[in-house]
Design an enzyme around this catalytic site. Structure first.
Site, PDB file in Angstrom:
ATOM      1  N   THR A1033      34.270  33.946  28.836  1.00 50.20           N
ATOM      2  CA  THR A1033      35.629  34.088  29.391  1.00 50.20           C
ATOM      3  C   THR A1033      35.607  34.223  30.899  1.00 50.20           C
ATOM      4  O   THR A1033      36.590  33.869  31.569  1.00 50.20           O
ATOM      5  CB  THR A1033      36.332  35.313  28.784  1.00 50.20           C
ATOM      6  OG1 THR A1033      35.523  36.471  28.989  1.00 50.20           O
ATOM      7  CG2 THR A1033      36.552  35.121  27.291  1.00 50.20           C
ATOM      8  N   CYS A1034      34.474  34.719  31.446  1.00 49.33           N
ATOM      9  CA  CYS A1034      34.429  34.859  32.904  1.00 49.33           C
ATOM     10  C   CYS A1034      34.476  33.501  33.583  1.00 49.33           C
ATOM     11  O   CYS A1034      34.906  33.384  34.734  1.00 49.33           O
ATOM     12  CB  CYS A1034      33.198  35.640  33.333  1.00 49.33           C
ATOM     13  SG  CYS A1034      31.650  34.935  32.753  1.00 49.33           S
ATOM     14  N   PHE A1035      33.999  32.443  32.903  1.00 48.43           N
ATOM     15  CA  PHE A1035      34.029  31.101  33.457  1.00 48.43           C
ATOM     16  C   PHE A1035      35.069  30.217  32.771  1.00 48.43           C
ATOM     17  O   PHE A1035      35.138  29.028  33.058  1.00 48.43           O
ATOM     18  CB  PHE A1035      32.648  30.438  33.314  1.00 48.43           C
ATOM     19  CG  PHE A1035      31.575  31.081  34.137  1.00 48.43           C
ATOM     20  CD1 PHE A1035      31.550  30.893  35.514  1.00 48.43           C
ATOM     21  CD2 PHE A1035      30.622  31.890  33.553  1.00 48.43           C
ATOM     22  CE1 PHE A1035      30.555  31.485  36.280  1.00 48.43           C
ATOM     23  CE2 PHE A1035      29.638  32.492  34.323  1.00 48.43           C
ATOM     24  CZ  PHE A1035      29.597  32.294  35.695  1.00 48.43           C
TER      25      PHE A1035
END
Length: 1066
Positions: A1033-1035
């Site tokens: 989710t960070c990317f």
């Protein structure tokens, strides 16, 4: 020899001169001695004479008291002459009282003309002397009346005595000497009385009566008895009646008598007989006609100044309320008089405190002197003023408007009554009864039609009435809400006034009023005052109505009419801004703008909470956003004012773009963005995963505010103290923000609670037990400014406070309460509609709360737990309770949150958005996910491409096999937020990505040449059917195995998003 002779001569001359001066001084001293002796002798002689005369007077009164025989009028006359000759206010007070009693007693004797004091007037030689004596005696009585205090018992007795003397000697109608044969003397005696009253009036007779009335009535409880008040008012009327209500005496009466605080109220309460005299002489009509002349009205106002002008105004209003027939006949003059008097006071009403202003309980800050001795009487004066907006007066003044019938539909009440069963609940019946009988639901929608000439007498009269009430609103600043409440009490007044406005001019309404803005004529000002009054009253009404009354019962206005009105207001405000009228406006035009704009924004905010207008209703179709941006770049005022006052006329997407541009410009100003000549300053922070919240707080707390607006790179440290692999290129920072925001806004942490029903976040009332927790609101600010969408749904009442809406003068806590607790709101509004005695419910002005196992009682007002809720204070109770739940209870937490929130985000930028729009800025768009937009802005890795069969299967599954809820779950699975970015997926950072993977996450080393080729040519090492899709989710990255079948992909993807697995289950 000769010099000695010369010296002797000089000495001789000096001695002679000195002797001469000595003789002259001696003569002067002898002459002065003679003068002083004469003066002393004269003084002593006068004292002896005065003592002798006073002894004679005392002997006379002593004999009179001991002897019951009646003294002749001539003897009384002579004694009175002696007393008046020697009279001294300090020494002869008691003698005067005895003389007054003697005179009054002589007038009471039956059938003995020689005893009657007034019989001296029949003596040809003594008539003039008697008249002078009466004048002197009566004026001395007036002098004493000025000094006496009615609230002191002893003084009250003397007041009665002196008033009785005045009453007896200024009216010949009750003199016994005129009965029978003496009837022929009546004209002469009346003439004498008129002469006496004329003399008293010249000396300041009305001033004496004013002081006496003020001392006795300018208090919360009057100290004048019925007989005393009757006597004073009778004495006040006599000169006017004798002079046939001449202008001079009408002026004196208005200045000194009618300006006494709440006089008419006291007369109608204590001595109704006096009110009969007022009505029989038609005093109201005479007052109105006298004041209708501009010069006379100006003169009265200038002489009285503020407080007393207000008292006169109150007395005239209440007198008009009691004299309905005269008011109906003299409506035009009455309106003009009241408007003129209010306008005079308005010139001295100030908006703020200064060295030149004084506080007035009705007018507010006032630049004329204020008689603070009248403050005790101001509640009664205010009560008199309130009759101007009473139902009776409003019905009478707005008779023409209210007589118009609104276009009706078929009788739905009858059909409903027939279809209703007899067993229906009483409360439901009452609800429908109110809905059908009291609301506007039985008529057609009112829309501008035009056709009525603005110069017709009816229109001019209605305009004058509106000018009167609008002047009252701007003058009586401290009771403004009372005026608005009175004007909105009749449910049919505002819709009929709107219908009246719709008929004005050839096209109805908007065009006419826009033309009035450019015409500085008196007629234009009156028309605009009518519009202003309509806006002020309607805004007040909508503010005090609850959701049921607006949307279900549709009190006063139908929802369709609110749409029409809001369209009219939107166009009006836009034209005022765009044509430069608002920019150069001052005085009345500025007040008009704020009135129209206030009503418009009240409707807009109501629509934001619960929709009644169609989509795109608030937008200006003729306004190009590109033109706005050009004007803003050029610094044109109209574009800035448009964003300040009516940003909703610009499409939301364009405002978001503008907001992003403002953020970018600010970063550029601070040197926080990369340019061709410089790189931005980067802040590096190290965070332990096991203590993410604490480390995040410690690391970011020390950073300056402007630094937090720039680039922040995060490096995670695992439990062993070793840095995790990877370089932060926004992705790791996004993961950090997502994780920490998830922790901070988790209700289990007790920093925030969720509302009942839709489970939206607001500060926890007990979060004060955590130290420094509200520094964490900066995390939200950073994500907000960076454009990172986070799934944090806030309660709308809390966002309203963040935006500062609760500081608005007409903000209503009760309107926002459903967003906190819909059930609690329903219970509170049921109290409002409760038909019985609220006292039976046993409620008090307090709120009991369970705080960590202990019952805590919060008083809504000081001493509230001992004050019961009654039918009179139940509305206050509802608003106090709503205010406590949404403001007082979380005040400290909200203030801290707002302070941190605004430290990074300029609050001026947020004013471009409504409460729901700010929520969308934070948490993304609540619209359906646009798969075409997502597909267009997706980046592929690991050999995947747009035409790859797995990718084609994926888009087909999302489009046809997944529900809207599952698509939202899919988006949250990949990006951590279930809502799409506000401006579309082109603005998602980092961009949405899909990568082909062949191994588990812990073995995944990214793209290699082999993996890319195998993915591109659909070559598999082995069947990945047992593996689940995962995400970073960070990317915003979806890691998708190269499945061999569409069914497997659908099954695995659905399982993964429903279990919210992410990294761990592959």
């Amino acid at each position: 020899m000769f010099s000695m002779i010369q010296t002797s001569k000089t000495e001789f001359l000096d001695m002679a001169r000195a002797a001469r001066e000595e003789r002259k001084g001696q003569k002067e001293r002898e002459r002065a001695t003679i003068v002083i002796q004469a003066l002393v002798r004269r003084y002593l002689c006068r004292c002896r004479l005065l003592r002798t005369i006073r002894h004679e007077i005392d002997d006379f009164f002593d004999v009179s008291e001991s002897n019951s025989s009646k003294r002749s009028a001539l003897v009384v006359f002579k004694i009175a002459r002696k007393l008046l000759f020697v009279f001294n206010v300090k020494e002869d007070k008691e003698r005067l009282q005895k003389l007054c009693n003697c005179v009054l007693n002589s007038m009471e004797v039956e059938n003995e003309p020689k005893v009657w004091y007034v019989s001296i007037a029949l003596s040809k030689d003594l008539t003039l002397l008697w008249i002078k004596q009466v004048k002197d005696l009566l004026w001395i009585c007036c002098v004493f009346l000025k000094r006496l205090k009615p609230d002191i018992l002893q003084d009250a007795k003397f007041i009665t005595l002196y008033l009785t003397v005045l009453i007896t000697l200024t009216d010949a109608s009750n003199w016994k000497i005129l009965k029978g044969k003496g009837e022929a003397l009546r004209p002469a005696m009346n003439h004498i009385c008129a002469n006496i009253m004329g003399h008293l009036n010249q000396k300041g007779y009305y001033t004496v009566l004013q002081i006496l009335l003020t001392n006795g009535l300018a208090r919360s409880k009057p100290s004048l008895s019925k007989a005393t008040l009757t006597a004073i008012f009778t004495l006040a009327l006599r000169p006017m009646i004798v002079a046939h209500f001449s202008d001079n005496l009408l002026r004196s009466f208005l200045l000194h008598i009618m300006s006494v605080p709440a006089l008419v109220t006291h007369l109608s309460t204590i001595v109704p007989e006096c009110m009969s005299m007022v009505h029989s002489h038609e005093l109201l009509r005479k007052f109105i006609l006298f004041l209708s002349r501009d010069e006379q009205c100006d003169d009265i106002c200038v002489c009285l100044e503020g407080s007393h002008t207000l008292c006169l105004l109150g007395n005239l209003i209440y007198l008009a309320y009691l004299s309905e027939k005269v008011l109906e006949e003299e409506t035009s003059h009455f309106i003009s008089v009241l408007t003129a008097m209010l306008s005079y006071c308005q010139k001295y009403v100030s908006q703020k405190k200064s060295n030149l202003t004084h506080w007035h309980p009705v007018l507010g800050w006032f630049s004329q002197t204020v008689d603070y001795g009248m403050n005790e009487a101001m509640p009664l004066v205010t009560r008199q003023l309130q009759y101007l907006w009473s139902v009776r007066v409003i019905r009478l003044l707005f008779q023409y408007v209210l007589s118009k019938k609104l276009p009706e539909l078929q009788d739905v009440v009858h059909s409903y009554a027939q279809s209703s069963s007899s067993s229906n609940n009483i409360q439901v019946k009452n609800l429908f009864k109110r809905a059908f009988q009291k609301s506007a639901s039985m008529r057609n929608i009112l829309k501008p039609v035009g056709g009525k000439r603005v110069d017709s007498p009816e229109v001019q009269k209605v305009c004058s009435i509106c000018v009167l009430y609008q002047t009252a609103l701007t003058t009586l600043t401290q009771i403004r809400l009372q005026i608005l409440t009175g004007l909105t009490y009749l449910d049919d007044l505002l819709p009929k006034l709107w219908a009246f406005i719709c008929e004005l001019g050839p096209q109805g309404g908007l065009k006419l009023f826009l033309e009035c803005l450019n015409n500085d004529t008196e007629e234009s000002k009156r028309l605009l005052a009518m519009l202003m009054l309509f806006c002020d009253c309607s805004r007040h009404l909508i503010t005090i109505l609850d959701e049921i009354e607006v949307y279900e019962e549709q009190v006063s206005f139908k929802l369709e009419e609110l749409v029409t009105i809001s369209s009219f207001l939107n166009s009006f405000v836009f034209k005022m801004i765009w044509d430069g009228i608002q920019e150069s406006a001052n005085g009345e035009q500025l007040e008009l703008f704020h009135a129209v704009h206030g009503w418009l924004m009240t409707l807009y905010e109501r629509d934001c909470r619960r929709r009644f207008a169609p989509d795109d209703h608030w937008l200006r179709k003729d306004l190009k956003p590109s033109l706005i941006f050009q004007d803003l770049d050029k610094g044109r005022k109209r574009a800035q004012l448009l964003l300040q006052y009516i940003p909703h006329t610009i499409p939301h997407k364009n405002r978001v773009l503008l907001f992003r541009n403002m953020v970018t410009k600010e970063k550029g100003t601070l040197g926080l963005v990369e340019t061709s000549s410089a790189s931005p300053h980067v802040i590096h922070v190290t965070i332990r995963r096991s203590r993410m919240l604490e480390d995040g707080y410690e690391q970011l707390r020390r950073l300056p505010v402007n630094t937090m607006k720039g680039v922040i790179r995060v490096k995670f440290m695992n439990d062993l103290g070793v840095d995790e692999a990877g370089i932060d290129q926004d992705g790791v920072f996004k993961e950090f923000l997502e994780e920490i925001i998830k922790k901070v806004f988790d209700p289990a942490l007790n920093l925030f609670k969720t509302t009942s029903g839709d489970e939206r976040l607001y500060p926890s009332p007990t979060s004060y037990i955590h130290e420094n927790v509200y520094e964490t609101k900066k995390y939200l600010n950073i994500s907000f400014q960076q454009g990172i969408v986070v799934d944090v749904p806030f309660a709308s009442f809390f966002l309203s406070q963040v935006l500062g809406h609760h500081h608005s003068a007409l903000y209503s806590s009760i309107d926002e309460l459903p967003s906190l607790d819909a059930e609690f709101y329903k219970n509170l509004t049921s109290i409002k509609r409760y038909d019985g005695d609220i006292g039976d419910l046993g409620l008090t002005l307090s709120y009991d709360e369970d705080v960590m196992g202990q019952l805590v009682c919060h008083e809504l007002i000081p001493g509230g737990k001992t004050i019961g809720v009654t039918n009179e204070n139940k509305i206050s109770y509802i608003h106090l309770m709503a205010h406590f739940r949404m403001h007082t209870q979380v005040k400290d937490q909200t203030v801290a949150f707002i302070r941190g929130f605004r430290s990074i985000i300029n609050p001026e930028w947020l004013r471009m958005f409504s409460t729901p729009e700010v929520q969308r800025l934070i948490a993304g768009d609540n619209a359906e996910i646009d798969l075409e937009d997502l597909k267009k802005h997706t980046v592929y890795y690991g050999g995947f491409h747009g035409s790859h069969r797995v990718i084609a299967w994926l888009w087909d599954i999302l489009a046809h096999d997944f529900t809207a809820e599952e698509r939202a779950m899919f988006l949250k699975f990949v990006t951590s937020c279930s809502r799409p970015p506000l401006l579309g997926f082109a603005y998602l950072k980092p961009p949405f990505s899909i990568r082909c993977v062949e191994v588990s996450d812990d073995q995944d080393t990214g793209d290699t040449l082999g993996s890319v080729l195998r993915g591109f040519f659909t070559i598999r090492k082995k069947e990945p059917g047992g593996r689940l899709p995962t995400s970073s989710t960070c990317f915003n990255l979806l890691k998708l195995p190269n499945y061999s079948k569409k069914s497997i992909l659908r099954e695995k993807l659905r399982y993964a998003i429903s279990m919210n697995t992410g990294f761990e289950l592959s």
